[in-house]
Scaffold this motif. Structure first.
Motif, mmCIF file in Angstrom:
data_model
loop_
_atom_site.group_PDB
_atom_site.id
_atom_site.type_symbol
_atom_site.label_atom_id
_atom_site.label_comp_id
_atom_site.label_asym_id
_atom_site.label_seq_id
_atom_site.Cartn_x
_atom_site.Cartn_y
_atom_site.Cartn_z
ATOM 1 N N ALA A 45 -20.622 -28.450 -12.250
ATOM 2 C CA ALA A 45 -21.869 -27.922 -12.322
ATOM 3 C C ALA A 45 -21.844 -26.517 -12.952
ATOM 4 O O ALA A 45 -22.812 -25.656 -12.833
ATOM 5 C CB ALA A 45 -22.533 -27.814 -11.027
ATOM 6 N N GLY A 46 -20.637 -26.255 -13.791
ATOM 7 C CA GLY A 46 -20.400 -24.963 -14.334
ATOM 8 C C GLY A 46 -20.409 -24.112 -13.385
ATOM 9 O O GLY A 46 -20.220 -22.748 -13.767
ATOM 10 N N ILE A 47 -19.901 -24.139 -12.147
ATOM 11 C CA ILE A 47 -19.753 -23.281 -11.090
ATOM 12 C C ILE A 47 -18.264 -22.590 -11.219
ATOM 13 O O ILE A 47 -17.492 -23.572 -10.865
ATOM 14 C CB ILE A 47 -19.897 -23.699 -9.754
ATOM 15 C CG1 ILE A 47 -21.374 -24.150 -9.659
ATOM 16 C CG2 ILE A 47 -19.999 -22.525 -8.560
ATOM 17 C CD1 ILE A 47 -22.479 -22.882 -9.828
ATOM 18 N N GLU A 96 -9.352 -33.626 -4.151
ATOM 19 C CA GLU A 96 -9.923 -32.611 -3.269
ATOM 20 C C GLU A 96 -11.017 -31.727 -3.721
ATOM 21 O O GLU A 96 -12.080 -31.240 -3.120
ATOM 22 C CB GLU A 96 -8.753 -31.749 -2.715
ATOM 23 C CG GLU A 96 -7.794 -32.413 -2.025
ATOM 24 C CD GLU A 96 -6.493 -31.676 -1.824
ATOM 25 O OE1 GLU A 96 -6.363 -30.568 -1.942
ATOM 26 O OE2 GLU A 96 -5.507 -32.045 -0.849
ATOM 27 N N TYR A 97 -10.815 -31.112 -5.165
ATOM 28 C CA TYR A 97 -11.883 -30.409 -5.591
ATOM 29 C C TYR A 97 -13.151 -30.886 -5.632
ATOM 30 O O TYR A 97 -14.175 -30.205 -5.362
ATOM 31 C CB TYR A 97 -11.349 -29.920 -7.168
ATOM 32 C CG TYR A 97 -12.294 -29.190 -7.920
ATOM 33 C CD1 TYR A 97 -12.735 -27.949 -7.652
ATOM 34 C CD2 TYR A 97 -12.755 -29.689 -9.069
ATOM 35 C CE1 TYR A 97 -13.638 -27.219 -8.307
ATOM 36 C CE2 TYR A 97 -13.719 -28.879 -9.612
ATOM 37 C CZ TYR A 97 -14.402 -27.774 -9.421
ATOM 38 O OH TYR A 97 -15.144 -27.057 -10.168
ATOM 39 N N ILE A 98 -13.389 -32.343 -5.935
ATOM 40 C CA ILE A 98 -14.353 -32.870 -6.036
ATOM 41 C C ILE A 98 -15.233 -33.009 -4.729
ATOM 42 O O ILE A 98 -16.441 -32.716 -4.477
ATOM 43 C CB ILE A 98 -14.370 -34.402 -6.856
ATOM 44 C CG1 ILE A 98 -14.189 -34.167 -8.358
ATOM 45 C CG2 ILE A 98 -15.723 -35.123 -6.753
ATOM 46 C CD1 ILE A 98 -13.802 -35.159 -9.020
ATOM 47 N N GLU A 99 -14.456 -33.233 -3.846
ATOM 48 C CA GLU A 99 -14.963 -33.452 -2.317
ATOM 49 C C GLU A 99 -15.422 -31.990 -1.815
ATOM 50 O O GLU A 99 -16.480 -31.963 -1.082
ATOM 51 C CB GLU A 99 -13.898 -34.013 -1.640
ATOM 52 C CG GLU A 99 -13.513 -35.413 -1.786
ATOM 53 C CD GLU A 99 -12.421 -36.132 -0.945
ATOM 54 O OE1 GLU A 99 -11.630 -35.146 -0.211
ATOM 55 O OE2 GLU A 99 -12.240 -37.158 -1.019
ATOM 56 N N ARG A 107 -22.065 -31.898 -7.272
ATOM 57 C CA ARG A 107 -21.684 -33.321 -7.620
ATOM 58 C C ARG A 107 -21.058 -33.319 -8.798
ATOM 59 O O ARG A 107 -21.636 -32.617 -9.945
ATOM 60 C CB ARG A 107 -22.940 -34.364 -7.439
ATOM 61 C CG ARG A 107 -23.771 -34.369 -6.336
ATOM 62 C CD ARG A 107 -22.735 -35.097 -5.194
ATOM 63 N NE ARG A 107 -23.357 -35.126 -3.815
ATOM 64 C CZ ARG A 107 -22.859 -35.348 -2.630
ATOM 65 N NH1 ARG A 107 -21.509 -35.585 -2.575
ATOM 66 N NH2 ARG A 107 -23.585 -35.456 -1.781
ATOM 67 N N SER A 108 -20.059 -34.246 -8.713
ATOM 68 C CA SER A 108 -19.459 -34.509 -10.244
ATOM 69 C C SER A 108 -20.233 -35.344 -11.123
ATOM 70 O O SER A 108 -20.458 -36.344 -10.671
ATOM 71 C CB SER A 108 -17.978 -34.937 -9.951
ATOM 72 O OG SER A 108 -17.392 -35.143 -11.263
#
Length: 114
Positions: A45-47, A96-99, A107-108
């Protein structure tokens, strides 16, 4: 007679070394290379938050560890272990990063068809 037996053995050893230098065809390495292609190159999300920077640091650390492990490898089993560990770390860090981002509501956008 000993010379005739030793020559093919030496030749086989040289071929194995040459094969490793030219590029190995280890299953574990192929899996690791596939995981490398899945490394996220942009934050979800560009965050750009601490989770993103931690992810990037963890990837860099896994790559450094792989280089060190490959440099210390003394046999085929060591090479396989190094590549397997690298693939596992890449997969784990991405998951882990996605979760963690999903827990924060981001969301990815990656779709994987396998």
């Amino acid at each position: 007679m000993k010379f005739a037996i030793a020559t093919p053995i030496i030749a086989l050893g040289m071929m194995a070394t040459a094969g490793q230098a030219a590029g190995s065809d280890l299953y574990e390495e192929r899996l690791a290379r596939a995981e490398e292609r899945m490394i996220l190159t942009a934050p979800i999300a560009g965050i750009e938050n601490s989770l993103w920077y931690d992810y990037r640091i963890d990837i860099t650390e896994a790559q450094k560890e792989l280089r060190a492990d490959l440099g210390r490898a003394s046999d085929l089993e060591d090479l396989r272990d190094a590549w397997e560990e690298y693939a596992r770390e890449l997969r784990q860090e991405r998951k882990e990063y996605i979760e963690e981002m999903a827990e924060r509501g981001y969301r990815s956008g990656t779709v994987t068809v396998g």
